[in-house]
Every structure is written in C-alpha cells, then in structure tokens.
Design a protein around this motif. Sequence first.
Motif, short mmCIF file in Angstrom:
data_model
loop_
_atom_site.label_atom_id
_atom_site.label_comp_id
_atom_site.label_asym_id
_atom_site.label_seq_id
_atom_site.Cartn_x
_atom_site.Cartn_y
_atom_site.Cartn_z
N ARG A 42 -40.36 128.70 18.72
CA ARG A 42 -39.91 127.39 18.27
C ARG A 42 -39.55 127.40 16.80
NH1 ARG A 42 -40.82 123.12 21.62
NH2 ARG A 42 -41.02 121.64 19.93
N ASN A 45 -39.54 122.47 11.87
CA ASN A 45 -38.95 121.12 11.85
C ASN A 45 -38.49 120.61 13.20
OD1 ASN A 45 -39.25 121.24 9.07
ND2 ASN A 45 -37.24 122.17 8.85
N VAL A 46 -39.11 121.08 14.24
CA VAL A 46 -38.85 120.45 15.53
C VAL A 46 -40.14 119.72 15.93
CG1 VAL A 46 -37.15 122.11 16.23
CG2 VAL A 46 -39.52 122.49 16.82
N SER A 47 -40.06 119.00 17.01
CA SER A 47 -41.21 118.19 17.38
C SER A 47 -42.40 119.08 17.73
CB SER A 47 -40.87 117.29 18.55
OG SER A 47 -40.43 118.07 19.63
N ASN A 48 -43.58 118.51 17.65
CA ASN A 48 -44.80 119.30 17.80
C ASN A 48 -45.34 119.30 19.22
OD1 ASN A 48 -44.75 117.96 14.93
ND2 ASN A 48 -45.83 119.89 14.76
N PHE A 49 -44.55 118.82 20.15
CA PHE A 49 -45.03 118.79 21.53
C PHE A 49 -44.38 119.91 22.33
CE2 PHE A 49 -44.58 114.36 20.07
CZ PHE A 49 -45.91 114.12 19.86
N VAL A 50 -45.14 120.42 23.25
CA VAL A 50 -44.60 121.44 24.13
C VAL A 50 -44.99 121.08 25.55
CG1 VAL A 50 -44.59 123.88 24.70
CG2 VAL A 50 -44.92 123.19 22.35
N GLU A 51 -44.04 121.22 26.45
CA GLU A 51 -44.39 120.99 27.86
C GLU A 51 -45.07 122.24 28.39
OE1 GLU A 51 -41.31 119.43 30.23
OE2 GLU A 51 -40.94 117.78 28.84
N ARG A 61 -50.70 118.45 28.38
CA ARG A 61 -49.76 118.40 27.28
C ARG A 61 -50.30 119.27 26.16
NH1 ARG A 61 -48.56 112.20 28.13
NH2 ARG A 61 -48.56 112.43 30.39
N GLU A 82 -50.56 111.29 22.29
CA GLU A 82 -49.99 112.46 21.64
C GLU A 82 -50.10 112.41 20.12
OE1 GLU A 82 -48.68 110.72 23.98
OE2 GLU A 82 -47.80 111.97 25.56
N LEU A 83 -49.76 111.24 19.57
CA LEU A 83 -49.78 111.14 18.11
C LEU A 83 -51.20 111.15 17.58
CD1 LEU A 83 -46.99 108.46 17.74
CD2 LEU A 83 -46.85 110.86 17.13
N MET A 85 -53.54 112.85 18.85
CA MET A 85 -53.96 114.25 18.88
C MET A 85 -53.46 114.99 17.64
SD MET A 85 -55.90 114.92 21.39
CE MET A 85 -56.63 113.33 21.17
N LEU A 86 -52.26 114.64 17.21
CA LEU A 86 -51.75 115.22 15.97
C LEU A 86 -52.67 114.84 14.81
CD1 LEU A 86 -47.88 114.89 15.91
CD2 LEU A 86 -49.23 116.94 15.65
N ASP A 87 -53.08 113.57 14.82
CA ASP A 87 -54.00 113.13 13.79
C ASP A 87 -55.30 113.90 13.86
OD1 ASP A 87 -52.18 111.34 12.95
OD2 ASP A 87 -53.11 109.58 13.86
N TRP B 234 -58.36 104.27 17.32
CA TRP B 234 -58.77 105.17 18.39
C TRP B 234 -59.27 104.40 19.61
CZ3 TRP B 234 -58.35 110.44 18.52
CH2 TRP B 234 -57.96 111.05 17.32
N SER B 272 -49.29 105.87 16.25
CA SER B 272 -49.94 106.25 17.51
C SER B 272 -50.28 105.01 18.34
CB SER B 272 -51.19 107.07 17.23
OG SER B 272 -52.01 106.41 16.31
N PRO B 308 -38.97 114.20 14.37
CA PRO B 308 -38.58 114.54 15.76
C PRO B 308 -39.64 114.13 16.78
CG PRO B 308 -39.07 116.52 14.50
CD PRO B 308 -39.05 115.39 13.52
N ASN B 309 -40.89 114.08 16.34
CA ASN B 309 -41.94 113.66 17.28
C ASN B 309 -41.72 112.24 17.76
OD1 ASN B 309 -43.41 116.02 17.17
ND2 ASN B 309 -44.49 115.39 15.34
N TYR B 312 -38.70 111.98 19.99
CA TYR B 312 -39.01 112.48 21.33
C TYR B 312 -39.79 111.45 22.13
CZ TYR B 312 -41.73 115.08 24.78
OH TYR B 312 -42.35 115.49 25.93
N LEU B 313 -40.80 110.89 21.50
CA LEU B 313 -41.62 109.92 22.21
C LEU B 313 -40.82 108.65 22.53
CD1 LEU B 313 -44.99 110.31 20.30
CD2 LEU B 313 -44.42 111.13 22.57
N ASP B 344 -33.75 119.88 18.33
CA ASP B 344 -35.07 119.96 18.95
C ASP B 344 -34.95 120.09 20.47
OD1 ASP B 344 -37.58 119.23 20.10
OD2 ASP B 344 -38.15 118.61 18.07
N ASN B 346 -37.11 119.62 22.80
CA ASN B 346 -37.74 118.51 23.51
C ASN B 346 -36.85 117.29 23.54
OD1 ASN B 346 -40.03 119.91 23.96
ND2 ASN B 346 -41.13 119.11 22.21
#
Lengths: 165, 972
Positions: A42, A45-51, A61, A82-83, A85-87, B234, B272, B308-309, B312-313, B344, B346
């Motif tokens: 990857r 600078n692309v999104s941080n999610f992967v399928e 995820r 998802e977000l 989880m990034l946190d 949360w 989030s 991009p996150n 994507y979302l 990207d 995704n």
Amino acid sequence: MIRAVIVMNTQGKPRFAKFYDFQPVEKQQELIRSVYGVLCSRAENVSNFVETESIFGPDSRLVYKHFATLYFVLVFNSSENELAMLDLIQVFVETLDKCFRNVCELDLVFNYSKMHTILDEIISGGQVLETSSSEVMKAVEEISKLETASNSINFVSKTVSGWRG
Amino acid sequence: MAGSSLMDTLFQRTLDDLIKGLRLQLIGESAFISKAMDEIRREIKSTDPQTKSTALQKLSYLSSLHGIDMNWAAFHVVEVMSSSRFAQKKIGYLAASQSFHEATPVLLLITNQLRKDLTSTNEFEVSLALDCLSRFATVDLARDLTPEIFTLLSSSKAFVRKKAIGVVLRVFGKYPDAVRVCFKRLVENLESSDPRILSAVVGVFCELASQDPRSYLPLAPEFYKILADSKNNWVLIKVLKIFKNLAPLEPRLARKIVEPITEHMRRTGAKSLMFECIRTVVTSLSDFESAVRLAVERTREFLVDDDPNLKYLGLHALSILVPKHSWAVLENKEVVIKSLSDVDPNVKLESLRLVMAMVSDNNVAEICRVLVNLALKSDPEFCNEILGSILATCGENVYEIIIDFEWYVSLLGEMSRIPHCRKGEEIENQLIDIGMRVKDARPTLVMVGRDLLIDPALLGNPFMHRILSAAAWVTGEYVQFSVKPFELLEALLQPRSNLLPPSVRAVYVQSAFKVMIFCLNSYIQEQNIDSSSYVDTLVENGSESISARECQDASASASYYASDVREQVEEFNPRGSNQPPKVTFAENDRETMSCVQTCTSASLEDSSSSLGSIVELLNFIQFSLGPLTWSHDVELLERSRNLLNFIELIRQQIPDSLNEKDGSSEMELAEISKIVELILDAFSDDFGPVSINAQERVPIPEGLILKENLDDLEMICSDIQLPKGSYSFGNSLFEERADSSILSQQSQQESESSNATTSLLSEHRKRHGLYYLPSDKTDDGSNDYPPANELKLQDNLHDDAAHLVKLAERSLALKKKSNSAKPRPVVVRLDEGDELPVTRKKPQLNDEQLSDAVRDVLVGSDARPTSSQANQSSKPSSRRKGKEKQNADNLSESKENLGDVEEQSSNMVDTRSRRTHRHHGKDGKQGSLEKKSEKKDQAHKKGKRHSRQKAKQSGDASLPVASRTVIPDFLL
C-alpha cells in the motif's frame, strides 16, 4: 470486539502480536505474513482500512497506522467503529511514548513484557476497557512497582544478570 | 541436580540476553533459536522458580514472535502461574493467555488457582486472572467461577469491576446459565456514573446484541438514557451500535431515537461519533426522511474531506443508502465518479460499487462504456475488479438489465481484449449462456467469436484461452449465421492453436467439424437447387478444378504417407521418443504445405461452394489435423480422428464425381448428402439452458449407491483428470431453423465490420505465409502482429475525470432515455430454479441458549407491570406449545429451524412460530444443563428456578393475550 493487535516493522518482522481468539502459533505466523503482504503493497497517504475477509474470515476489518519503521495493526469486527479504532491505535502509541519517552522500534524489541502489560490495560478479552493513556500509565507503573518488589527478594540472580547484561 | 540448578540460575540468559543474541545473529537465527530452546527445555525443569519463570518468559517470547510451539510446556505454565511472587505469576499468566486454548488438558488443574487469584486482595492479581479467563474460559471454568465473577461485578474498585465486566462476555458465551446469576448485576452497571465502567458494560451489550438483538429490547430504556445523557464518545458509539441492531425490530423505538441521534449529528465534532450516527441512520432509520437528509449532508462533508479515510467511509455510507435512497448518490455523483480514479484503492473500490449500484437498463451502456475505458488504464487489480463487477451486474438475474444484446456481446468481446483481463471464466460462461438463452444475439455472438478466433495474437495469452474456447464453441454451434465459414475454419485450425491447452483445442476441433458439415451441407443444397446448372458450373471451373485436384492428390498421398510413418513410429515407440522421425515429417510437411498453399490459393476465398473449394477445405482440415492424430490427450485425439475419418468417408465419393462429370455424379452426391444430413441432424439439436434443479428431477436408478466411500479410487486413478466444463444436452427449447432474414441482414453488417479484422488475418497469413493464401489486396507492410490488446482509446482519455463526470451526468440524469427503439429480445428463463436459491444468512441458532437465558432473566426481573405481564403471557403460551411438541425427534426439529430461517419475513405468525421452536429447543437443552448445574451449587439454583416456575404459572393464567413486544410503555 477486537480480534488481534499486531505490531510489525516495515520489513515484516513482527514485534508484538496478540490474538484475542486463540490461534495456533503457525496460524499466527501465517496471518502476520499475509497482513504484511497486504500492508507493504500500500502506498503512503491512502486510507488506513484494509478489507481482510480473505485473511481473517467474515466480519473482520483491519485498521493500521504507519509510524516511522512500524505498522500498528488492529483487527476487529463490526461491533467496533473504524475511526475509533484508529484513535485506539493512537492511544496505544501515545502510552508507549509516555512509557519509553520517544518510543522507537528498539524499545519495543526489548520491552516485550511491558508492551503486553500496557495493552492488557487497554484491551481485555477483545473489549476496549481503557482509552485514557494516563490511566493506563498509572496502572502500568503500579504493576511494575509490584514486579520489582516481588523480585527484589531474589537478588542473587538479579545482580548476576545485571552483571552479565 | 542441585548443582546444575544453581549453575542454571547463575548463568541463565535473561529475556534481554536472548533478544540481544537474536539481534547479533552470530550463528543464524534458526540455529540460535534451537540452541536457546535447548537451554529453555533444561531450565524450565529447574526447581528454582526464578529460573523456571525466566525460561518460560523466553519461551513465550519465542512462541509469540518466532512461531515456536509451546504446548509442551503447558504444565510448567501452571506451575509458574501458581507462584507466590507477582512478577513470576505475571509471566505464567501471560504464557497461559498466549498458549492455552479449550483443548488444553491442564485447564482442569487451574480452576482453584484462578479462584484464589480472583478472590485475591491484590487487584492486579485479580486482573491477571480475569484477563486469562477472558481468553480461554471453558464451559467448566465458566461454570465453576461464575460466583466469583458475580462478586467482582460489584467490586468497589473500578479497575477490577471493568475487567470483570469484560470477562462476562466470554462466560455467557460458554455457560449461558451464568446469565441467570450475573445478568442483573451487569444491567445495574448500566447506571454507573463511572464512564470506564459504563464503556465496558455497553461494549458487552453491544457484542451480545449483535448476536441476538431481540433479547435485549427490554433494556432499550436504559440504553436510551445513555444515548441522551452520555458525553463519552466511546460509550455513545457503542450505544448507537446497539440501537442499530434494535431499531429495525421495533418501529416505536426507531421513532424515539431519531431525535437524539440527529441532535448528536448536529452537535458533535468527533468524526468517529459522526460516522456512527450516519451509519445508524442509513442502516436502521432510513425511513426518517429528515434524519436521512441530515446524514447525507454530513456524509457529503466526509466525501469532500482530504482524509482518504473519511472519503472511504462516506462512500461506504452512501452505498448502504443506495437501495432505498438512490437520490443520495445522484446528489453526490460528481464526487463518486471522480473517486473512481482516486489513488486510494479502497476509495476506488467503494465508488465502483456505488456506480454499479446505480446501473439500470437505461444507462447500462453508457456506464459500461465509461468503466471499460477506465479499466483500460487502471492497474491490473482494479481493472479486473471493474470487469468483474460489470460482468456480475449485467449477468444478474439472467441479464435483466440488458436490452441490446448485440451491444453487450460486443462489449464482452471488447472486455476480453483488455490487457489485464483475468475474467476468462466469467466471460466464457456468459458467452455460452447468452448463446443458449438469447436466440437473437447469436449472429452477433458468431461475429464476435470470429473476431476473437481470427486474431492470432490472442492465442499466446493464457487468460484468453477460456474465452477462445467459448468463442470456438459459439461459432461452431451457430455457424449458420456466419458469412464466411471458410474463414472460420481457417481460424479454428490455424497453426498457433497449438498454444492452446488440449481441452480448449478439443473444442476447436469439434467446432471445425461443425463448420465443415455446414459447408458441405450448403454446398449440397446449392447443388440440389440448381442441379441443372451444375454441369455448366463444373465445366466453367473445369480447368481450375482439375489442377486443384492434382494438387489435392499429391497432398493426400503425402499426408497418407506421413500418417503411415507416424503410425509405424507409434507402434515402435508407443510413447515419448518421437524425436528422430520428426525430421522426415518436416520435409513431408513442407511438401504438403506447398501443395495446400497452391490448392487453397485457387478458390478458398471467393466462391465458397464450388466443388474445388470443398476439396481444398477437406485437404486443409486433413493437413491441419494430421499431427493431432497422435496427440496424447484422449479427447483431442478422438475428436480429430473422428473428423479425419469422416473426411475419408466423404473423399471416396468426391473425386469420382469430379472425374465423371455426368449424371452419375448426382447419385454420388446423393450419397454424400445422406451422410452429411445425418451428421447435420446430430448437430442441429439446440442446446438450451438447464435448470439448476434438473438433476433433482431425475429419479435415482435402483441399485445406485451414491454415498459409497470412494477414497480407494482416488489412489488408483489419481493422475486422471476429469474433463471440466462439459455441456450437457438439454431438451431443445427452441424450434431451430436458420432464419434467413436475420442471416441476410446480418451478413451485410458482418461484411462491413469484418474489413477491419481481415487485415489482422492477412497479417497473420503473411507471417505464416506458407500455410495460407496469399491473401486479399489489403496487405500493408507491417511485419509483426499488432500487440494482442492494443490500447486504442488512449488518446481521448486525457481529461478522464471530467470526461467521466460528463458522461455519467448524462447517463445518470437522463433517466428516461428512448434508446430502446429495438425491443428486448426474448431471453430464455426457466420457470424456476434458474439461479441458485439464495441462502439467507442464518441467524446464529447456537446462541439460543444464551438468548433464552437472557430473555428469561429480563422477563423475570422486570419490575414494570405492563411489560412483564405482556411478556409472561406470550412466553408461556409458546412454551406450552413447545411442550406439546416435545416428542418430536431431533431431525424434525432441525427441519423446523431451517424452515424458520427461510420464512424470515417476520409477520406476526412467523415470529410466533419461530419462538415456539426456539423454546422448544431450549426446553430440552436447558433441562440437561440444569441437571448438571444442580450438582454444583444447589441452593443457589433452586431459588432461581423456583422463581422462574412461579413466573410461568402466573403467565399461564393470562394465556390468550399474545403480544410479541417487550418494549415498556416508557418509550411510547
């Protein structure tokens, strides 16, 4: 629920791995390898999610974050945001940073048990239990104190290992 | 022993030493590890707990990061766990949490240790035990330790309590009866003021509710309070997730929560939480227009964000909305289309899905055009993703959205020429499927198939082979639509076809057979029609034909000779070593080649049905298939032999009829025509689509044992591969006759379009000039093939994003396009069972015990009079029904459950009947469980059971009131 936390460097060497549903060791290594296979291809600078349904099965995820030479990876199911989880990765890294002062890969290499202690305060049984890094630090410090206290009785081996080290 | 133990203690490597050594790598990693493992194996047996625990620490390190098995050390793990020193205990627990699983035998030994630690005054010891329990609690452990966990759930230390809450999930999962003990305490924690505890308990409920939402409906008021009051993101996220699952079950609940959720959406700055609100609205509250509107507004902010996150979302949220609110995508179509060319992966994928979701029969052509152009310049992975989704969308429901099949078939042809195309199998299937289902598309199919076959460069691409096989089959099967069958034959038998795998080549040969029969037949028919002018024609062509015949004789004898030699060789060396004779073949071949060349040069192209050309045709086939008569592939061998022998049969007649040139030829002709007609008959039956259930309707013959274990066979015939992709004969669904009007119309089109491709053919001929005619006039100088998959559309793709947007604008906006001047052709659809019946997702019935337990507890403990009454009245009635059925055996029960899943459209009756089954299942299982647990803690259980029975009895009194809701009035 969180299913796995993996830290590996950009060469694919695992530095830390915890799976919350039991996986035999060979399977663990295989999963880590396939995650690395996805991550290393990857771009920045692309999104941080992967399928990752092909790797971890249905309803999974993956979120990762790239810090210097390390990938921090979280695998989780649809019960997590998802977000958020990034946190959470951020919280984990912040705590490590507080713990080791400017954390670098070498700190993680030599502090395997401490990483476990820290993470166990944040996540237990796949559930996020603590999201404040200062709270985590408090608990971790107390645990360390307790460890040294229980160890100090046994001092011969300690001095010897210190001398050898 | 003592000495060695001391030595170990004194000179033991610590974990740090081990890591340093690993990093130095003086002797290589694996050597170092195996050395370290030897040490560990020795040290771990030491009597000194410090040495032992250090060894275990090293072992768990190696196990976790280097994949070393540590199951063998399970007993040592237990030993270290029981150490009185915290540091060692911690090492032991870490090792246990890493290596223990349900099947670990020593788990039986640690119950007491865990109990001791769970009741320890040291909160960190408790936490260690809880942590471990959350990883590997078994049924036994969960059952035995439930009382301790129950105590911890109300611990005064938040640190312990939150971990105890975390462990509950695993305990409930393993031992549902724990619900009866712990659930109330768990619910009490929902009112905790400590955000950490609240977060933990909401997390647990989120997980539980995702498995079986209905059971947790009664807790909606508590969740609602948290949703309205909590400030912790949360916690809010988790509550939203719970409501996402609950809201679809209870419309009144949905109405109630819309307001606070929109409020959060307006207020919050946390992305989030915002995303979770959006997701909740679009998934579960999509009937509330204003909320959806707000959600779409917020989604738009995500879409235009640089992150991009978020993009994507945002796209993901839109894709959830598509089925109900396509306007949301239309409003954002610009962003969506632009995202198709995002960097990207995704984002690209998600926008592709969105675009595909927007496809309808009006815009399918435009969108596919845009996407195919995009695919041409995408990276291989995304390119195939695009192609795959086009194929899937267009093929959906037997090509539901396709009106213009001619267009679609040519699109298939175009797609298969895209350089990165890896979708050979899907395209193959669709080409054949369309051929069988859509009669009107056959002429185009043949044309497209011809274009693919004729391009020699495609043969080199292994991903093309399956498509070529389909093309060959289609052209052979529907050869009557072809204008130039000779050309087809030439393409099917071109020398480069030896690049194909035998299975595909076999299809080629079979198709060649069909084409040849077609040619012969049309020749014969022509002769019959104007048999009067027959002689004249022959005289006219006389000189030419005779020269052709001489050549033919020469070539025939040559090939006979060749095949004779081959057969001899075959006899001598049945397999493998056919190297030496090859040299002579080459000479023979060359001889034959020149003959064929001169022969075919005469008339193969122009007058397709003169006798001479027929003879040449036969020669050509004979020559091309000659080498295949000693193929190692059985299928290929058999088919080519069939064809060659057939030619032999025909050939005996033809030369004579040529020689005599008088009336007797008519008789000969009649004989040929009889044979040809027979074969033609064999081919004329149409293939139709076969229902997926067709196999079921075939009665199983008596004496056929289908379930016999055939494992032994595998050993015997392990190297025999079954042929793949065979097409079965369906009963012909069409009355098949060549439709002459279509044919003529088609031929016109084809001759126009074939001009382009004949240049390809000519280039190919030039390359293999020896084999082929010195071809048409349009020979240009280039010596090489054009690359197989030329990017022709490159030039007009510069401003792609803008272009895409423009195109999409048109296609998406103009909903009512009147391009359907042509009516949609008939697509054969079988009445039933055409598609595989979609198996709906089965709700997890294995959690039944858990949900039953939860429902029991909730109902039992519910203090609110209205709801509890309603519950009790509905539940026992169903339970009674369950009892009536209690005699039913397991088999019927499982059938019933399956039935439930199928009729999930939950109208009142269905829901009630499902409950019946559930409770039915429960009564059985629960009974046995209760018996077990009674042995353990009798007093406890008895009290509980007693109260439950009371509830049951009081419920029986108000039997007829049936209500399926368990929502208290509070919400209404």
